[in-house]
Design a protein around this motif. Sequence first.
Motif, PDB file in Angstrom:
ATOM      1  N   THR A 134       0.831  -1.211   0.000  1.00 55.04           N
ATOM      2  CA  THR A 134       0.000   0.000   0.000  1.00 55.04           C
ATOM      3  C   THR A 134       0.863   1.258   0.000  1.00 55.04           C
ATOM      4  OG1 THR A 134      -0.142  -0.070   2.428  1.00 55.04           O
ATOM      5  CG2 THR A 134      -1.886  -1.168   1.198  1.00 55.04           C
ATOM      6  N   TYR A 135       2.012   1.200   0.662  1.00 52.83           N
ATOM      7  CA  TYR A 135       2.934   2.349   0.673  1.00 52.83           C
ATOM      8  C   TYR A 135       3.483   2.612  -0.731  1.00 52.83           C
ATOM      9  CZ  TYR A 135       7.161   5.069   1.743  1.00 52.83           C
ATOM     10  OH  TYR A 135       8.154   6.029   1.773  1.00 52.83           O
ATOM     11  N   LEU A 136       3.874   1.565  -1.422  1.00 55.40           N
ATOM     12  CA  LEU A 136       4.444   1.720  -2.762  1.00 55.40           C
ATOM     13  C   LEU A 136       3.398   2.185  -3.776  1.00 55.40           C
ATOM     14  CD1 LEU A 136       6.701  -1.469  -2.807  1.00 55.40           C
ATOM     15  CD2 LEU A 136       7.483   0.895  -2.748  1.00 55.40           C
ATOM     16  N   ILE A 137       2.162   1.700  -3.626  1.00 51.11           N
ATOM     17  CA  ILE A 137       1.104   2.067  -4.579  1.00 51.11           C
ATOM     18  C   ILE A 137       0.605   3.486  -4.327  1.00 51.11           C
ATOM     19  CG2 ILE A 137      -1.251   1.560  -5.348  1.00 51.11           C
ATOM     20  CD1 ILE A 137      -0.690  -1.401  -4.804  1.00 51.11           C
ATOM     21  N   HIS A 138       0.292   3.797  -3.076  1.00 48.40           N
ATOM     22  CA  HIS A 138      -0.422   5.039  -2.781  1.00 48.40           C
ATOM     23  C   HIS A 138       0.481   6.176  -2.322  1.00 48.40           C
ATOM     24  CE1 HIS A 138      -4.193   2.897  -3.282  1.00 48.40           C
ATOM     25  NE2 HIS A 138      -3.718   1.942  -2.513  1.00 48.40           N
ATOM     26  N   THR A 139       1.722   5.893  -1.951  1.00 51.17           N
ATOM     27  CA  THR A 139       2.643   6.963  -1.560  1.00 51.17           C
ATOM     28  C   THR A 139       3.750   7.152  -2.589  1.00 51.17           C
ATOM     29  OG1 THR A 139       2.209   6.535   0.786  1.00 51.17           O
ATOM     30  CG2 THR A 139       4.191   7.790   0.262  1.00 51.17           C
ATOM     31  N   MET A 140       4.335   6.015  -3.038  1.00 53.12           N
ATOM     32  CA  MET A 140       5.390   6.109  -4.049  1.00 53.12           C
ATOM     33  C   MET A 140       4.832   6.082  -5.471  1.00 53.12           C
ATOM     34  SD  MET A 140       7.898   6.303  -1.944  1.00 53.12           S
ATOM     35  CE  MET A 140       9.512   5.892  -2.599  1.00 53.12           C
ATOM     36  N   HIS A 141       3.496   5.806  -5.587  1.00 52.30           N
ATOM     37  CA  HIS A 141       2.765   5.883  -6.860  1.00 52.30           C
ATOM     38  C   HIS A 141       3.289   4.900  -7.907  1.00 52.30           C
ATOM     39  CE1 HIS A 141       2.274  10.321  -5.438  1.00 52.30           C
ATOM     40  NE2 HIS A 141       1.445   9.511  -4.797  1.00 52.30           N
ATOM     41  N   LEU A 142       3.587   3.661  -7.467  1.00 55.09           N
ATOM     42  CA  LEU A 142       4.032   2.619  -8.387  1.00 55.09           C
ATOM     43  C   LEU A 142       2.856   1.733  -8.785  1.00 55.09           C
ATOM     44  CD1 LEU A 142       7.371   1.479  -6.701  1.00 55.09           C
ATOM     45  CD2 LEU A 142       7.047   3.234  -8.435  1.00 55.09           C
ATOM     46  N   PRO A 143       2.897   1.068  -9.945  1.00 59.63           N
ATOM     47  CA  PRO A 143       1.828   0.133 -10.337  1.00 59.63           C
ATOM     48  C   PRO A 143       1.711  -1.014  -9.345  1.00 59.63           C
ATOM     49  CG  PRO A 143       3.224   0.685 -12.220  1.00 59.63           C
ATOM     50  CD  PRO A 143       3.912   1.231 -11.011  1.00 59.63           C
ATOM     51  N   SER A 144       0.528  -1.599  -9.249  1.00 60.55           N
ATOM     52  CA  SER A 144       0.276  -2.656  -8.258  1.00 60.55           C
ATOM     53  C   SER A 144       1.159  -3.877  -8.489  1.00 60.55           C
ATOM     54  CB  SER A 144      -1.201  -3.053  -8.286  1.00 60.55           C
ATOM     55  OG  SER A 144      -1.577  -3.506  -9.573  1.00 60.55           O
ATOM     56  N   ALA A 145       1.316  -4.301  -9.758  1.00 60.95           N
ATOM     57  CA  ALA A 145       2.148  -5.480 -10.043  1.00 60.95           C
ATOM     58  C   ALA A 145       3.605  -5.217  -9.686  1.00 60.95           C
ATOM     59  CB  ALA A 145       2.027  -5.868 -11.516  1.00 60.95           C
ATOM     60  N   THR A 146       4.107  -4.024 -10.016  1.00 64.16           N
ATOM     61  CA  THR A 146       5.489  -3.665  -9.674  1.00 64.16           C
ATOM     62  C   THR A 146       5.682  -3.642  -8.162  1.00 64.16           C
ATOM     63  OG1 THR A 146       5.648  -2.314 -11.676  1.00 64.16           O
ATOM     64  CG2 THR A 146       7.278  -1.905  -9.946  1.00 64.16           C
ATOM     65  N   SER A 147       4.711  -3.085  -7.463  1.00 63.25           N
ATOM     66  CA  SER A 147       4.786  -3.014  -5.993  1.00 63.25           C
ATOM     67  C   SER A 147       4.813  -4.404  -5.371  1.00 63.25           C
ATOM     68  CB  SER A 147       3.597  -2.215  -5.457  1.00 63.25           C
ATOM     69  OG  SER A 147       3.556  -0.916  -5.984  1.00 63.25           O
ATOM     70  N   SER A 148       3.955  -5.279  -5.873  1.00 69.99           N
ATOM     71  CA  SER A 148       3.909  -6.653  -5.360  1.00 69.99           C
ATOM     72  C   SER A 148       5.243  -7.364  -5.578  1.00 69.99           C
ATOM     73  CB  SER A 148       2.774  -7.422  -6.040  1.00 69.99           C
ATOM     74  OG  SER A 148       2.719  -8.753  -5.588  1.00 69.99           O
ATOM     75  N   ASN A 149       5.831  -7.183  -6.766  1.00 62.73           N
ATOM     76  CA  ASN A 149       7.113  -7.822  -7.069  1.00 62.73           C
ATOM     77  C   ASN A 149       8.233  -7.284  -6.188  1.00 62.73           C
ATOM     78  OD1 ASN A 149       6.043  -9.484  -8.965  1.00 62.73           O
ATOM     79  ND2 ASN A 149       7.021  -8.532 -10.734  1.00 62.73           N
ATOM     80  N   ILE A 150       8.229  -5.983  -5.899  1.00 64.39           N
ATOM     81  CA  ILE A 150       9.262  -5.400  -5.038  1.00 64.39           C
ATOM     82  C   ILE A 150       9.231  -6.052  -3.659  1.00 64.39           C
ATOM     83  CG2 ILE A 150       9.909  -3.302  -3.773  1.00 64.39           C
ATOM     84  CD1 ILE A 150       9.113  -1.707  -6.271  1.00 64.39           C
ATOM     85  N   VAL A 151       8.025  -6.235  -3.115  1.00 66.22           N
ATOM     86  CA  VAL A 151       7.884  -6.828  -1.781  1.00 66.22           C
ATOM     87  C   VAL A 151       8.300  -8.292  -1.792  1.00 66.22           C
ATOM     88  CG1 VAL A 151       6.259  -7.422   0.051  1.00 66.22           C
ATOM     89  CG2 VAL A 151       6.083  -5.212  -1.087  1.00 66.22           C
ATOM     90  N   THR A 152       7.804  -9.068  -2.768  1.00 65.81           N
ATOM     91  CA  THR A 152       8.128 -10.499  -2.798  1.00 65.81           C
ATOM     92  C   THR A 152       9.619 -10.729  -3.048  1.00 65.81           C
ATOM     93  OG1 THR A 152       7.436 -10.567  -5.127  1.00 65.81           O
ATOM     94  CG2 THR A 152       5.825 -11.239  -3.475  1.00 65.81           C
ATOM     95  N   ASN A 153      10.248  -9.899  -3.867  1.00 65.79           N
ATOM     96  CA  ASN A 153      11.689 -10.041  -4.104  1.00 65.79           C
ATOM     97  C   ASN A 153      12.490  -9.750  -2.838  1.00 65.79           C
ATOM     98  OD1 ASN A 153      11.459 -10.757  -6.784  1.00 65.79           O
ATOM     99  ND2 ASN A 153      11.674  -8.673  -7.555  1.00 65.79           N
ATOM    100  N   ALA A 154      12.085  -8.727  -2.093  1.00 64.89           N
ATOM    101  CA  ALA A 154      12.800  -8.380  -0.866  1.00 64.89           C
ATOM    102  C   ALA A 154      12.658  -9.476   0.177  1.00 64.89           C
ATOM    103  CB  ALA A 154      12.279  -7.052  -0.320  1.00 64.89           C
ATOM    104  N   VAL A 155      11.442  -9.989   0.359  1.00 64.53           N
ATOM    105  CA  VAL A 155      11.222 -11.067   1.334  1.00 64.53           C
ATOM    106  C   VAL A 155      11.945 -12.331   0.891  1.00 64.53           C
ATOM    107  CG1 VAL A 155       9.490 -12.521   2.458  1.00 64.53           C
ATOM    108  CG2 VAL A 155       9.011 -10.097   2.068  1.00 64.53           C
ATOM    109  N   GLY A 156      11.890 -12.636  -0.406  1.00 61.15           N
ATOM    110  CA  GLY A 156      12.597 -13.814  -0.917  1.00 61.15           C
ATOM    111  C   GLY A 156      14.088 -13.722  -0.680  1.00 61.15           C
ATOM    112  N   THR A 157      14.662 -12.541  -0.900  1.00 63.38           N
ATOM    113  CA  THR A 157      16.094 -12.346  -0.654  1.00 63.38           C
ATOM    114  C   THR A 157      16.430 -12.560   0.816  1.00 63.38           C
ATOM    115  OG1 THR A 157      16.241 -10.763  -2.476  1.00 63.38           O
ATOM    116  CG2 THR A 157      17.985 -10.685  -0.829  1.00 63.38           C
ATOM    117  N   ALA A 158      15.569 -12.059   1.705  1.00 62.01           N
ATOM    118  CA  ALA A 158      15.805 -12.209   3.146  1.00 62.01           C
ATOM    119  C   ALA A 158      15.879 -13.680   3.539  1.00 62.01           C
ATOM    120  CB  ALA A 158      14.715 -11.497   3.934  1.00 62.01           C
TER     121      ALA A 158
END
Length: 572
Positions: free
Chosen positions: A56-80
């Motif tokens: 929600t932060y990436l979509i509504h504050t950083m104004h990124l597309p929903s699919a891009t935002s979802s991928n950013i989160v899943t990639n970060a968690v996957g890396t962790a």
Amino acid sequence: MEENKNMKSFISDAVDCKGGPADRTTTGGWVSAALILGIEVSERLSTMGIFVNLVTYLIHTMHLPSATSSNIVTNAVGTAFLLSLLGGIIADSFLGRYWTITASALIHALGTCMLAISAAPKLRPPPCDPSSSGVCGEASKMQMTMFYIAVYTIAVGIGGIKSSVPGFGTDQFDQKDEKEKDEMAQFFSRYYLIISIGTLLAVTVIVYIQDHVGRTWGYGICAASMFLAVFAFLVGTKRYRYKKCVSSPIIQILQVIVAAIRKRKAELPSDDSFLFEKSSPETSIPHTDQYSWLDKGAIISSRERGPDGSTIRNPWRLCTVTKVEEVKMLIKIMPIFATTFLFWTIHAQMLGYSVAQCFTLNRSIRSFDIPPASFNAFYIGSIVINLTLYDRIIVPFWKQSSKGAQGFTNLQEIGMGLFFATLGMAVASLVEMRRLYIVRVTRDPTTTLPMNAFFLVPQFILVGIGGTFMYTGQLNFFITQSPKGMKALGTGLFLTTTALGFFGSSILVTVVKKVTGTHGWLTPNINNSRLDCFYALLAVLGSIDLGLYMICAGRYKAHPVENADKPNSGKV
């Protein structure tokens, strides 16, 4: 007499902070374990509080597309989670668990501080201009760079903490002492309970602060809690029991493979007693015929014979039967490993698209607006309730009615986890069809839809029930079916399935976007997407994966030694 009493108070395989034998009367136990668990509480509070609300932060504050935002989160968690495998190797072979936890917790806190700074109003894009027809300016490269540095610094910290906290916690209990052995068994259940409590606080209190007070405050509280946990952890330095670092299991695996390849043309002896073995009867593992090409690494050739007939051992040319069998055990669990990570791909949707769905629906209870990310409380709550019912009611009843049966086996639990996750995606697809119908009826995709967000609760609950069985089943399976000297690697394999699941989610989203096109299933605005088709695809993939898993689980046979120790671990 007094001397014998003093000798019994020392633990043979543990040392204190000064390197001397650990005294059970002054080190270890629940006080030490509680200080270690404090790091885990803070990690869950921070990690889940940040990542569950990041879409929600990436979509509504950083104004990124929903699919891009979802991928950013899943990639970060996957890396962790992927870094947890590396963290376990570093802890076991180089730094030790104490220093790995200390360094990782400080890195985690530093990353959280950086994220809090990056969330300041001047370091994020301006709000959307209502006069510009809803067009919003995306975050700049500099803003996203600072965001990425902060998030992946947190990921590094998570990798070290998750790989070392469970092991260092169990180090505080002596398995050779009956009382402490029972306490260690309680530690595992309390560890999982701590994870759930920390996560519940994260998806309720921390998320509420982020949405209603400010992101900087929410992230700042997470950083402060980690610094306090590190301080408490360091206070207990003199109370901890420490285990000495051992050789890397990765090196052992490579040694066995290299030795087998070097002797690939050698003939295996008809009697396996001619294979090299120097381990004691208590620690040796019986020879098996499966994957016999690896046995060539234990053949004693003329190059390993000295002038006097003694064996000259080079671990890259000659390995013991026990070392070879340990590698075989790891190979045997790979099919289970390969057919279980799809669950975590489904789980990733609870942090991404499901939260984005909540944002479009009516979440009000009278005058109180529930934060979208807080709907993950239903996911965590279902885990806690299901775990309690299973341990306190189902298992005791099973023991009485089935002559001492211990409940579901680990493989059965994993299968049930895949089933409930697949069912959750099928239900999610049906609910999304209803949501998209309301979008078409209202004809205004920018306003809150006249549909209650609690229609999404069943998908959170079903995947949560699956999470209960998957988490406990996977963790126990990989630990009990891994060689005794590679338990950290077993834990790492479990965490790696989580990482692959999150990366798999990102890959699947990318593929679906390319295949279905710009106006296909996953558009920047989920009200213009076909998320119902995406969920249905996950349900189909889950059904296929469940079928493949059942085949692999049916063919799996536990190693004789491990099977003797854990009779339920390797049965379907």
